[in-house]
Design a protein around this motif. Structure first.
Motif, mmCIF file in Angstrom:
data_model
loop_
_atom_site.group_PDB
_atom_site.id
_atom_site.type_symbol
_atom_site.label_atom_id
_atom_site.label_comp_id
_atom_site.label_asym_id
_atom_site.label_seq_id
_atom_site.Cartn_x
_atom_site.Cartn_y
_atom_site.Cartn_z
ATOM 1 N N GLY A 53 -40.719 90.294 -38.508
ATOM 2 C CA GLY A 53 -39.762 89.104 -38.012
ATOM 3 C C GLY A 53 -39.961 88.690 -36.752
ATOM 4 N N PRO A 54 -40.215 89.412 -35.529
ATOM 5 C CA PRO A 54 -40.401 88.839 -34.201
ATOM 6 C C PRO A 54 -41.617 88.026 -34.294
ATOM 7 C CG PRO A 54 -39.515 91.018 -34.221
ATOM 8 C CD PRO A 54 -39.690 90.687 -35.510
ATOM 9 N N ALA A 55 -42.810 88.540 -34.820
ATOM 10 C CA ALA A 55 -44.061 87.922 -34.857
ATOM 11 C C ALA A 55 -43.683 86.328 -35.641
ATOM 12 C CB ALA A 55 -45.123 88.451 -35.828
ATOM 13 N N ILE A 56 -43.143 86.135 -36.387
ATOM 14 C CA ILE A 56 -42.977 84.848 -37.320
ATOM 15 C C ILE A 56 -42.061 83.844 -36.168
ATOM 16 C CG2 ILE A 56 -41.395 83.723 -39.166
ATOM 17 C CD1 ILE A 56 -42.160 86.247 -40.886
ATOM 18 N N GLN A 57 -41.100 84.461 -35.774
ATOM 19 C CA GLN A 57 -40.202 83.912 -34.655
ATOM 20 C C GLN A 57 -41.021 83.344 -33.513
ATOM 21 O OE1 GLN A 57 -36.632 85.345 -31.690
ATOM 22 N NE2 GLN A 57 -38.542 84.405 -31.109
ATOM 23 N N TYR A 58 -42.034 84.430 -33.018
ATOM 24 C CA TYR A 58 -42.883 83.847 -31.862
ATOM 25 C C TYR A 58 -43.693 82.785 -32.230
ATOM 26 C CZ TYR A 58 -42.535 87.201 -28.111
ATOM 27 O OH TYR A 58 -42.165 87.964 -26.877
ATOM 28 N N ARG A 59 -44.258 82.697 -33.584
ATOM 29 C CA ARG A 59 -45.090 81.674 -33.905
ATOM 30 C C ARG A 59 -44.446 80.421 -34.132
ATOM 31 N NH1 ARG A 59 -48.245 80.845 -39.447
ATOM 32 N NH2 ARG A 59 -49.778 79.237 -38.696
ATOM 33 N N TRP A 60 -43.124 80.488 -34.814
ATOM 34 C CA TRP A 60 -42.438 78.963 -34.693
ATOM 35 C C TRP A 60 -41.815 78.682 -33.766
ATOM 36 C CZ3 TRP A 60 -39.692 81.277 -39.739
ATOM 37 C CH2 TRP A 60 -40.661 80.896 -41.054
ATOM 38 N N VAL A 61 -41.442 79.457 -32.746
ATOM 39 C CA VAL A 61 -40.984 78.865 -31.266
ATOM 40 C C VAL A 61 -42.102 78.230 -30.653
ATOM 41 C CG1 VAL A 61 -40.135 79.619 -29.088
ATOM 42 C CG2 VAL A 61 -38.869 80.611 -31.116
ATOM 43 N N LEU A 62 -43.247 78.856 -30.778
ATOM 44 C CA LEU A 62 -44.369 78.182 -29.887
ATOM 45 C C LEU A 62 -44.996 77.072 -30.452
ATOM 46 C CD1 LEU A 62 -45.982 81.491 -28.281
ATOM 47 C CD2 LEU A 62 -44.593 79.755 -27.231
ATOM 48 N N LYS A 63 -44.951 76.826 -31.831
ATOM 49 C CA LYS A 63 -45.312 75.793 -32.421
ATOM 50 C C LYS A 63 -44.163 74.429 -32.013
ATOM 51 C CE LYS A 63 -47.707 76.588 -36.595
ATOM 52 N NZ LYS A 63 -48.509 75.775 -36.547
ATOM 53 N N ALA A 64 -43.089 74.891 -31.894
ATOM 54 C CA ALA A 64 -41.912 73.963 -31.596
ATOM 55 C C ALA A 64 -42.092 73.340 -30.162
ATOM 56 C CB ALA A 64 -40.618 74.557 -31.817
ATOM 57 N N ALA A 65 -42.424 74.429 -29.290
ATOM 58 C CA ALA A 65 -42.646 74.326 -27.838
ATOM 59 C C ALA A 65 -43.956 73.359 -27.579
ATOM 60 C CB ALA A 65 -42.579 75.431 -26.778
ATOM 61 N N GLY A 66 -44.942 73.932 -28.217
ATOM 62 C CA GLY A 66 -46.209 72.923 -27.909
ATOM 63 C C GLY A 66 -47.075 73.504 -26.924
ATOM 64 N N GLN A 67 -48.212 72.852 -26.425
ATOM 65 C CA GLN A 67 -49.123 73.389 -25.644
ATOM 66 C C GLN A 67 -48.677 73.379 -24.167
ATOM 67 O OE1 GLN A 67 -51.711 74.862 -28.379
ATOM 68 N NE2 GLN A 67 -51.919 75.229 -26.338
ATOM 69 N N ASP A 68 -47.921 72.385 -23.828
ATOM 70 C CA ASP A 68 -47.561 72.412 -22.493
ATOM 71 C C ASP A 68 -46.445 73.517 -21.989
ATOM 72 O OD1 ASP A 68 -47.718 72.052 -19.735
ATOM 73 O OD2 ASP A 68 -46.788 70.163 -19.652
ATOM 74 N N THR A 69 -46.773 74.768 -22.268
ATOM 75 C CA THR A 69 -45.711 75.775 -22.249
ATOM 76 C C THR A 69 -46.093 76.987 -21.522
ATOM 77 O OG1 THR A 69 -44.712 75.068 -24.584
ATOM 78 C CG2 THR A 69 -44.216 77.372 -23.833
#
Ligand code: TPP
Ligand code: SF4
Ligand code: MG
Length: 363
Positions: A53-69
């Motif tokens: 579950g944490p890996a899924i959350q990491y992926r979606w959070v970072l997709k939402a945040a984008g490359q300038d993160t």
């Protein structure tokens, strides 16, 4: 001369039709995520367990945040499994912090970027700055440093990925481990048949009540668009924001690996994890009212960590869920009220919810 600090404003995703499965033009099933960004700052190639579950959350959070993160990660599964020597799934800058210092490290990053932009030493815009800490870090060992960062109102998003245990060191109990949740430090036996005796710490409410100027929200991996939008709202907030995300751990909780998202919905539908948003301008809570209300047994029966529960323990759990329903302004249906009686669960225990023998934590 001081330069202006320009900040991103990320648009929100359309929540309509989020329960409908759709195919994109390439025929891949994007499942209730029609707007899923193609960019993947957390790419394939990490070593978390299947269904983590944490890996899924990491992926979606970072997709939402984008490359300038820029991302920080205190010690825990999501540090260890993602930072194998000479190998990383991140395509954005990432740094490890000690388990206690996710908050202080991230506030330092935020203050540093602000200062560098003002002095003209970094061109800007101000990047999306976030930290994703486990519950052992955010709710226990590192809660002080996160509270300090929220209080000082640094412009960053502080996320707790909550797998309800200290997973990385062998599934020990943490403050968010639920009542009756079995861990290696809360085994069940004759003396303590329920395993864990205490109710979980209400981390998100502590953060909202204790830091009323901050945007605070809860979410789960069962609601991807909600998770991604709350990530963007937290990043858009000028100042500190806190997100508490429920993320199942298949190794520690002992369930089928394909059920991670389903658990993320059932925990809400059974009243055990209310999903809400706290608006610091209005100083009010906005509660999500799920369309389905289930008995807690629909949730508990999917997981080996609850396989030892006796009827009176299930009834205690239903009492807690029913109080949660009332707290978020929903009626408690008659069948759920009846679930507060242990005698009702004796029948369910005998006839419907007899689970396979528990294989033990980590098996
Ligand atoms: C001060 C300190 N105490 C203990 C540890 C050992 N330790 C490393 S990872 C970890 C578990 C962290 O749990 P959590 O934050 O919930 O993350 P998870 O492993 O569940 O992803 C612990 C206790 C440590 N690194 N530092
Ligand atoms: S032990 Fe749990 S949190 Fe850690 S990688 Fe495996 S599923 Fe994820
Ligand atoms: Mg944890």
């Amino acid at each position: 001369m001081a330069y202006e600090v320009i900040r991103h404003q990320l648009p929100l995703f359309d929540e309509e039709g989020r329960s409908a499965a759709t195919d994109d033009e390439h025929g891949r099933d994007l499942h209730y995520l029609p707007d899923l960004p193609e960019e993947d700052p957390y790419a394939a190639g990490h070593r978390t367990c299947a269904g983590c579950g944490p890996a899924i959350q990491y992926r979606w959070v970072l997709k939402a945040a984008g490359q300038d993160t820029v991302v920080a990660g205190p010690t825990g599964c999501m540090y260890v499994a993602n930072s194998t020597y000479l190998c990383t799934p991140y395509t954005v800058p990432w740094a490890h912090t000690p388990i206690a210092s996710g908050g202080s490290f991230t506030s330092g990053m935020a203050a540093g970027y602000e200062a560098m932009i003002r002095k003209g030493r970094y061109p800007g815009p101000y990047p999306n700055i976030l930290v994703m800490a486990g519950d052992g870090s955010a709710a226990d060992i590192g809660i002080g440093s996160i509270s300090g960062a929220l209080y000082r109102n640094h412009d960053a998003l502080f996320i707790c990925y909550d797998n309800e245990c200290y997973a990385n060191t062998g599934i020990q109990t943490s403050p968010t481990t639920p009542y009756a949740g079995m861990t290696t430090f809360t085994p069940f036996g004759k003396a303590i048949p329920e395993g864990k005796k205490l109710p979980p710490k209400n981390l998100a409410k502590m953060m909202a009540e204790g830091h009323p100027h901050c945007y605070v929200a809860t979410t789960t991996v069962g609601y991807p668009v909600d998770l991604m939008n709350k990530t963007r709202k937290g990043l858009n907030q000028v100042g500190a924001a806190f997100l508490h995300c429920y993320t199942p751990c298949q190794k520690g909780w002992v369930y089928q690996t394909s059920m991670t998202i389903e658990l993320g919905r059932r925990v809400v539908e059974s009243g055990l994890f209310p999903v809400w948003e706290y608006d610091p301008q209005e100083r009010t809570y906005h509660y999500f009212h799920p369309p389905v209300q289930r008995p807690v047994t629909d949730y508990l029966a999917m997981q080996g960590r609850f396989g030892h529960m006796l009827p009176e323990h299930v009834a205690t759990m239903q009492v807690g869920a029913n109080r949660n329903w009332e707290a978020i302004g929903m009626d408690v249906p008659k069948t759920l009220r009846e679930g507060e009686d242990p005698a009702r669960h004796q029948r369910l225990h005998d006839e419907e919810y007899s689970m396979p023998l528990n294989r033990g934590v980590g098996a």
